[in-house]
Design a protein around this motif. Structure first.
Motif, PDB file in Angstrom:
ATOM      1  N   GLY A   1       3.870   6.663  -2.138  1.00 41.49           N
ATOM      2  CA  GLY A   1       2.494   6.832  -2.609  1.00 41.49           C
ATOM      3  C   GLY A   1       1.643   5.604  -2.389  1.00 41.49           C
ATOM      4  O   GLY A   1       0.514   5.698  -1.868  1.00 41.49           O
ATOM      5  N   TYR A   2       2.168   4.439  -2.749  1.00 42.08           N
ATOM      6  CA  TYR A   2       1.381   3.219  -2.593  1.00 42.08           C
ATOM      7  C   TYR A   2       1.286   2.789  -1.129  1.00 42.08           C
ATOM      8  O   TYR A   2       0.306   2.151  -0.724  1.00 42.08           O
ATOM      9  CB  TYR A   2       1.966   2.102  -3.450  1.00 42.08           C
ATOM     10  N   ALA A   3       2.277   3.145  -0.313  1.00 42.32           N
ATOM     11  CA  ALA A   3       2.177   2.862   1.113  1.00 42.32           C
ATOM     12  C   ALA A   3       1.048   3.682   1.734  1.00 42.32           C
ATOM     13  O   ALA A   3       0.264   3.170   2.558  1.00 42.32           O
ATOM     14  CB  ALA A   3       3.498   3.169   1.809  1.00 42.32           C
ATOM     15  N   GLU A   4       0.958   4.956   1.350  1.00 44.39           N
ATOM     16  CA  GLU A   4      -0.144   5.788   1.829  1.00 44.39           C
ATOM     17  C   GLU A   4      -1.482   5.274   1.309  1.00 44.39           C
ATOM     18  O   GLU A   4      -2.515   5.347   2.004  1.00 44.39           O
ATOM     19  CB  GLU A   4       0.078   7.240   1.394  1.00 44.39           C
ATOM     20  N   TYR A   5      -1.480   4.736   0.093  1.00 44.36           N
ATOM     21  CA  TYR A   5      -2.701   4.173  -0.499  1.00 44.36           C
ATOM     22  C   TYR A   5      -3.193   2.978   0.328  1.00 44.36           C
ATOM     23  O   TYR A   5      -4.398   2.822   0.590  1.00 44.36           O
ATOM     24  CB  TYR A   5      -2.404   3.764  -1.939  1.00 44.36           C
ATOM     25  N   ILE A   6      -2.237   2.145   0.777  1.00 40.57           N
ATOM     26  CA  ILE A   6      -2.609   0.991   1.600  1.00 40.57           C
ATOM     27  C   ILE A   6      -3.116   1.440   2.964  1.00 40.57           C
ATOM     28  O   ILE A   6      -4.061   0.876   3.527  1.00 40.57           O
ATOM     29  CB  ILE A   6      -1.397   0.046   1.749  1.00 40.57           C
ATOM     30  N   MET A   7      -2.480   2.502   3.527  1.00 41.08           N
ATOM     31  CA  MET A   7      -2.864   2.983   4.853  1.00 41.08           C
ATOM     32  C   MET A   7      -4.274   3.583   4.878  1.00 41.08           C
ATOM     33  O   MET A   7      -4.861   3.758   5.944  1.00 41.08           O
ATOM     34  CB  MET A   7      -1.851   4.023   5.342  1.00 41.08           C
ATOM     35  N   MET A   8      -4.783   3.925   3.703  1.00 42.03           N
ATOM     36  CA  MET A   8      -6.137   4.477   3.664  1.00 42.03           C
ATOM     37  C   MET A   8      -7.167   3.444   4.148  1.00 42.03           C
ATOM     38  O   MET A   8      -8.231   3.807   4.659  1.00 42.03           O
ATOM     39  CB  MET A   8      -6.478   4.921   2.242  1.00 42.03           C
TER      40      MET A   8
ATOM     41  N   PHE B   1      -2.206  -5.159  -6.030  1.00 42.81           N
ATOM     42  CA  PHE B   1      -1.655  -4.210  -7.004  1.00 42.81           C
ATOM     43  C   PHE B   1      -0.691  -3.231  -6.332  1.00 42.81           C
ATOM     44  O   PHE B   1       0.411  -2.964  -6.824  1.00 42.81           O
ATOM     45  CB  PHE B   1      -2.794  -3.450  -7.681  1.00 42.81           C
ATOM     46  N   ALA B   2      -1.104  -2.669  -5.178  1.00 40.52           N
ATOM     47  CA  ALA B   2      -0.253  -1.711  -4.467  1.00 40.52           C
ATOM     48  C   ALA B   2       1.033  -2.380  -3.993  1.00 40.52           C
ATOM     49  O   ALA B   2       2.122  -1.802  -4.079  1.00 40.52           O
ATOM     50  CB  ALA B   2      -1.020  -1.113  -3.282  1.00 40.52           C
ATOM     51  N   ALA B   3       0.929  -3.612  -3.484  1.00 40.38           N
ATOM     52  CA  ALA B   3       2.121  -4.332  -3.025  1.00 40.38           C
ATOM     53  C   ALA B   3       3.081  -4.600  -4.180  1.00 40.38           C
ATOM     54  O   ALA B   3       4.303  -4.493  -4.027  1.00 40.38           O
ATOM     55  CB  ALA B   3       1.707  -5.647  -2.351  1.00 40.38           C
ATOM     56  N   LYS B   4       2.516  -4.966  -5.337  1.00 41.31           N
ATOM     57  CA  LYS B   4       3.363  -5.212  -6.509  1.00 41.31           C
ATOM     58  C   LYS B   4       4.104  -3.933  -6.922  1.00 41.31           C
ATOM     59  O   LYS B   4       5.289  -3.973  -7.282  1.00 41.31           O
ATOM     60  CB  LYS B   4       2.511  -5.722  -7.669  1.00 41.31           C
ATOM     61  N   GLN B   5       3.425  -2.800  -6.873  1.00 41.65           N
ATOM     62  CA  GLN B   5       4.062  -1.538  -7.237  1.00 41.65           C
ATOM     63  C   GLN B   5       5.178  -1.177  -6.261  1.00 41.65           C
ATOM     64  O   GLN B   5       6.236  -0.664  -6.658  1.00 41.65           O
ATOM     65  CB  GLN B   5       3.014  -0.413  -7.280  1.00 41.65           C
ATOM     66  N   ILE B   6       4.946  -1.445  -4.983  1.00 46.07           N
ATOM     67  CA  ILE B   6       5.985  -1.177  -3.980  1.00 46.07           C
ATOM     68  C   ILE B   6       7.200  -2.064  -4.223  1.00 46.07           C
ATOM     69  O   ILE B   6       8.355  -1.623  -4.146  1.00 46.07           O
ATOM     70  CB  ILE B   6       5.421  -1.379  -2.558  1.00 46.07           C
ATOM     71  N   ILE B   7       6.940  -3.351  -4.550  1.00 43.82           N
ATOM     72  CA  ILE B   7       8.046  -4.277  -4.824  1.00 43.82           C
ATOM     73  C   ILE B   7       8.826  -3.832  -6.054  1.00 43.82           C
ATOM     74  O   ILE B   7      10.065  -3.836  -6.063  1.00 43.82           O
ATOM     75  CB  ILE B   7       7.509  -5.711  -5.001  1.00 43.82           C
ATOM     76  N   ASP B   8       8.119  -3.422  -7.102  1.00 42.70           N
ATOM     77  CA  ASP B   8       8.797  -2.955  -8.321  1.00 42.70           C
ATOM     78  C   ASP B   8       9.635  -1.713  -8.034  1.00 42.70           C
ATOM     79  O   ASP B   8      10.768  -1.584  -8.528  1.00 42.70           O
ATOM     80  CB  ASP B   8       7.762  -2.643  -9.408  1.00 42.70           C
ATOM     81  N   SER B   9       9.084  -0.788  -7.244  1.00 42.53           N
ATOM     82  CA  SER B   9       9.833   0.424  -6.902  1.00 42.53           C
ATOM     83  C   SER B   9      11.058   0.087  -6.062  1.00 42.53           C
ATOM     84  O   SER B   9      12.133   0.674  -6.225  1.00 42.53           O
ATOM     85  CB  SER B   9       8.934   1.404  -6.149  1.00 42.53           C
TER      86      SER B   9
END
Length: 370
Positions: A193-200, A210-218
């Motif tokens: 989800g957050y990878a697609e959010y960044i690709m937008m 924020f998106a990178a932090k969520q990806i790292i946590d996941s």
């Protein structure tokens, strides 16, 4: 239908074929031996009658005929029918007309009952002696029916036990797969989800961080699940290396990771696997922190104890845990797998994991040594 259930039905059907096929083979083998014994017994009786009939002479005809009649009456009491002829003279004839002709050894049915028939015609001092002996097989049939019922009941009980054991074994093997799928789905969904959010694109620096932090946590969560799987696999395979481990060091590392917890370690060294013991402490503490605000980890010569002030555990769940039952994911969510790992680690070290919970004293996970 789930794949494991289809596999269960296939394997169970194979077991049924083997079980009942084996019982039928055993029944056939026993029945064949019993029939041979009955044939030998009937031949012995027929031989006795033949030798008595071969002594019939003109001067002793009446006396010998009476002996044959007396023997025939005794055999009638045993439900055996006899016919004895010496040339044209019929000394005894209790034989039904249905048995008049046939093979030397055969089984025939008369009035819904089966008879074993032995025929013999031989020369005895110039006289042709014919003896026909027909033995009722009702006792043999009764024994076979009784044995078939016993075998059927034994097969039913045995196949039922095999079915129950096989079902729960295959379900137990499959359940971790379902739990793992649920464990992996959440972090993978977050990463995607957050990878697609960044690709937008056209995101501000704050949003990107924020998106990178969520990806790292996941990713860390995914790594944690993978580590649990590896640990569980090693434990179940018996790959546990024992040695002296500094429990104070492990508790200190736990306190650094979770600075809000209280610790009290009164024992320095214990015998076990350092990685597994660290995993045990981590899972017990993480579950306690999810359940309550205050957590206390203590250790002494008797064991390791993790207390929290959270909500009292449901009594049914508490009993299930202490009885060693499997933890269903719908009741425990993502914590059930961690508790299962703790239990496996405790068992691998010869320890016992149990829980106690009350409103007055809170909830304590106790891992007792020995």
């Amino acid at each position: 239908m789930q794949i494991w259930k289809k596999n269960f039905l296939s394997v169970y059907a194979l077991f049924l074929i083997v079980i009942y096929g084996g019982l039928l083979f055993l029944e056939g083998y026993i029945s064949q031996n019993e029939t041979q014994q009955w044939v030998r017994h009937a031949r012995n009786n027929e031989e006795s009658i033949f030798y008595l009939a071969s002594g019939l002479k003109d001067e002793e005809l009446n006396r010998m005929s009476m002996n044959l009649q007396n023997m025939a009456e005794k055999h009638l009491e045993e439900d055996a029918k006899i016919r004895v002829r010496v040339d044209a003279y019929t000394a005894v004839d209790h034989l039904p007309g249905a048995f008049e002709k046939g093979k030397n050894v055969q089984i025939k049915t008369w009035k819904k009952e089966r008879y074993l028939i032995i025929r013999q015609e031989r020369d005895a001092g110039g006289d042709i002696v014919e003896v026909v002996y027909a033995q009722n097989l009702k006792d043999l049939s009764r024994t076979r029916r009784k044995r078939m019922w016993i075998f059927a009941a034994a097969g039913l009980i045995f196949s039922g036990m095999i079915g129950i054991f096989l079902y729960y074994t295959m379900r137990r093997i499959n359940r971790p797969v379902n739990q793992i799928a649920h464990e992996l789905r959440t972090p993978l969904t977050g990463i995607r989800g957050y990878a697609e959010y960044i690709m937008m694109g056209k995101l501000g620096e704050e949003d990107l961080l924020f998106a990178a932090k969520q990806i790292i946590d996941s990713a860390k969560s995914l790594e944690d699940v993978t580590e649990k799987l590896l640990i569980m696999g090693n434990v179940k395979e018996g790959a546990v290396g024992t040695g002296w481990v500094s429990l104070k060091k492990l508790v200190g590392q736990l306190e650094e990771k979770y600075p809000d917890i209280q610790t009290d370690c009164r024992i320095d060294m214990i015998n076990g696997d350092e990685t597994l013991i660290a995993c045990l402490l981590e899972n017990l503490t993480a579950n306690a922190l999810d359940a309550g605000e205050r957590v206390r980890v203590t250790a002494d010569e008797t064991g390791i104890y993790v207390w929290n002030d959270g909500k009292t555990m449901d009594q049914r769940i508490l009993k299930a845990v202490n009885r060693g039952q499997e933890l269903v994911g719908t009741r425990w969510g993502r914590h059930g797998y961690g508790i299962q790992i703790c239990r496996e680690i405790a068992l691998a070290h010869g320890w016992k994991l149990s829980y106690c919970s009350s409103e007055e004293e809170g909830t304590t996970a106790a891992c007792r040594f020995g």
